[in-house]
Design a protein around this motif. Structure first.
Motif, mmCIF file in Angstrom:
data_model
loop_
_atom_site.group_PDB
_atom_site.id
_atom_site.type_symbol
_atom_site.label_atom_id
_atom_site.label_comp_id
_atom_site.label_asym_id
_atom_site.label_seq_id
_atom_site.Cartn_x
_atom_site.Cartn_y
_atom_site.Cartn_z
ATOM 1 N N UNK A 93 0.839 -1.194 0.000
ATOM 2 C CA UNK A 93 0.000 0.000 0.000
ATOM 3 C C UNK A 93 0.878 1.250 0.000
ATOM 4 N N UNK A 94 0.285 2.423 -0.271
ATOM 5 C CA UNK A 94 1.091 3.651 -0.307
ATOM 6 C C UNK A 94 1.837 3.902 1.005
ATOM 7 N N UNK A 95 3.110 4.251 0.845
ATOM 8 C CA UNK A 95 3.958 4.559 1.998
ATOM 9 C C UNK A 95 4.899 5.698 1.607
ATOM 10 N N UNK A 96 5.192 6.563 2.576
ATOM 11 C CA UNK A 96 6.138 7.666 2.364
ATOM 12 C C UNK A 96 7.553 7.174 2.658
ATOM 13 N N UNK A 97 8.477 7.499 1.754
ATOM 14 C CA UNK A 97 9.871 7.086 1.902
ATOM 15 C C UNK A 97 10.741 8.301 2.203
ATOM 16 N N UNK A 98 11.877 8.089 2.896
ATOM 17 C CA UNK A 98 12.733 9.219 3.280
ATOM 18 C C UNK A 98 13.339 9.965 2.099
ATOM 19 N N UNK A 99 13.292 9.381 0.914
ATOM 20 C CA UNK A 99 13.841 10.052 -0.265
ATOM 21 C C UNK A 99 12.811 10.952 -0.958
ATOM 22 N N UNK A 100 11.666 11.208 -0.286
ATOM 23 C CA UNK A 100 10.708 12.175 -0.794
ATOM 24 C C UNK A 100 9.663 11.636 -1.749
ATOM 25 N N UNK A 101 9.448 10.325 -1.748
ATOM 26 C CA UNK A 101 8.454 9.716 -2.622
ATOM 27 C C UNK A 101 7.419 8.955 -1.802
ATOM 28 N N UNK A 102 6.186 8.987 -2.264
ATOM 29 C CA UNK A 102 5.109 8.149 -1.726
ATOM 30 C C UNK A 102 4.829 7.116 -2.812
ATOM 31 N N UNK A 103 4.919 5.826 -2.454
ATOM 32 C CA UNK A 103 4.846 4.770 -3.461
ATOM 33 C C UNK A 103 3.951 3.623 -3.013
ATOM 34 N N UNK A 104 3.360 2.970 -4.013
ATOM 35 C CA UNK A 104 2.710 1.681 -3.781
ATOM 36 C C UNK A 104 3.070 0.768 -4.949
ATOM 37 N N UNK A 105 2.902 -0.532 -4.735
ATOM 38 C CA UNK A 105 3.254 -1.515 -5.745
ATOM 39 C C UNK A 105 2.083 -2.455 -5.977
ATOM 40 N N UNK A 120 6.729 13.849 -3.027
ATOM 41 C CA UNK A 120 6.082 14.591 -1.942
ATOM 42 C C UNK A 120 7.036 15.577 -1.276
ATOM 43 N N UNK A 121 8.314 15.512 -1.619
ATOM 44 C CA UNK A 121 9.307 16.445 -1.072
ATOM 45 C C UNK A 121 10.540 16.429 -1.960
ATOM 46 N N UNK A 122 11.245 17.554 -1.982
ATOM 47 C CA UNK A 122 12.521 17.633 -2.690
ATOM 48 C C UNK A 122 13.609 17.371 -1.655
ATOM 49 N N UNK A 123 14.181 16.166 -1.681
ATOM 50 C CA UNK A 123 15.130 15.736 -0.661
ATOM 51 C C UNK A 123 16.516 15.577 -1.278
ATOM 52 N N UNK A 124 17.521 16.138 -0.636
ATOM 53 C CA UNK A 124 18.912 15.964 -1.061
ATOM 54 C C UNK A 124 19.270 14.486 -0.894
#
Length: 133
Positions: A93-105, A120-124
């Motif tokens: 299911x959709x999950x937020x990742x520390x690299x600034x993406x929300x993803x599901x598979x 969902x965010x611009x992350x360095x």
């Protein structure tokens, strides 16, 4: 690059094999939001997605190889709900990742794995251990 009306205007175009080309294309359009671009006999269908992506559904009797396709979407939650409603097998299911993406598979009826990602965010990249070259 020269334009050609016989091929999608994308640089990378995955070609995915299915035993039922028409059924697979219909499912991908209904569940994942693709649109049919070009029908080639009964063995190949070009699909496009808003934003410029493309995929080709081609006839194959072989099981899919180990691979996945990633598609960027504007709203991962809404896309997830549509895919689930249309019968996609949800792997995560959709999950937020520390690299600034929300993803599901999800997995389609042909066994192909699809990851849908929303920025969902611009992350360095250095903030999460990535190394930008």
């Amino acid at each position: 690059m020269m334009e050609n009306r016989s091929i999608p205007n994308s640089v990378v175009i995955p070609v995915l094999g299915y035993s039922d080309v028409a059924g697979a294309a219909e499912f991908l359009c209904r569940a994942f939001g693709f649109k049919q671009r070009l029908l080639i006999g009964d063995h190949r269908i070009q699909l496009v997605v808003d934003g410029g992506g493309a995929v080709v559904v081609a006839h194959s009797d072989e099981t899919p190889a180990a691979h996945s396709v990633m598609i960027r979407v504007g709203d991962a939650n809404a896309h997830f709900e549509q895919a689930k409603r249309e019968g996609a097998r949800i792997a995560s299911e959709p999950v937020d990742w520390p690299y600034g993406e929300r993803q599901y598979t999800a997995q389609d009826p042909g066994g192909h794995i699809w990851t849908f990602t929303q920025s969902i965010a611009d992350v360095d990249p250095a903030d999460w251990g990535g190394v930008l070259k």
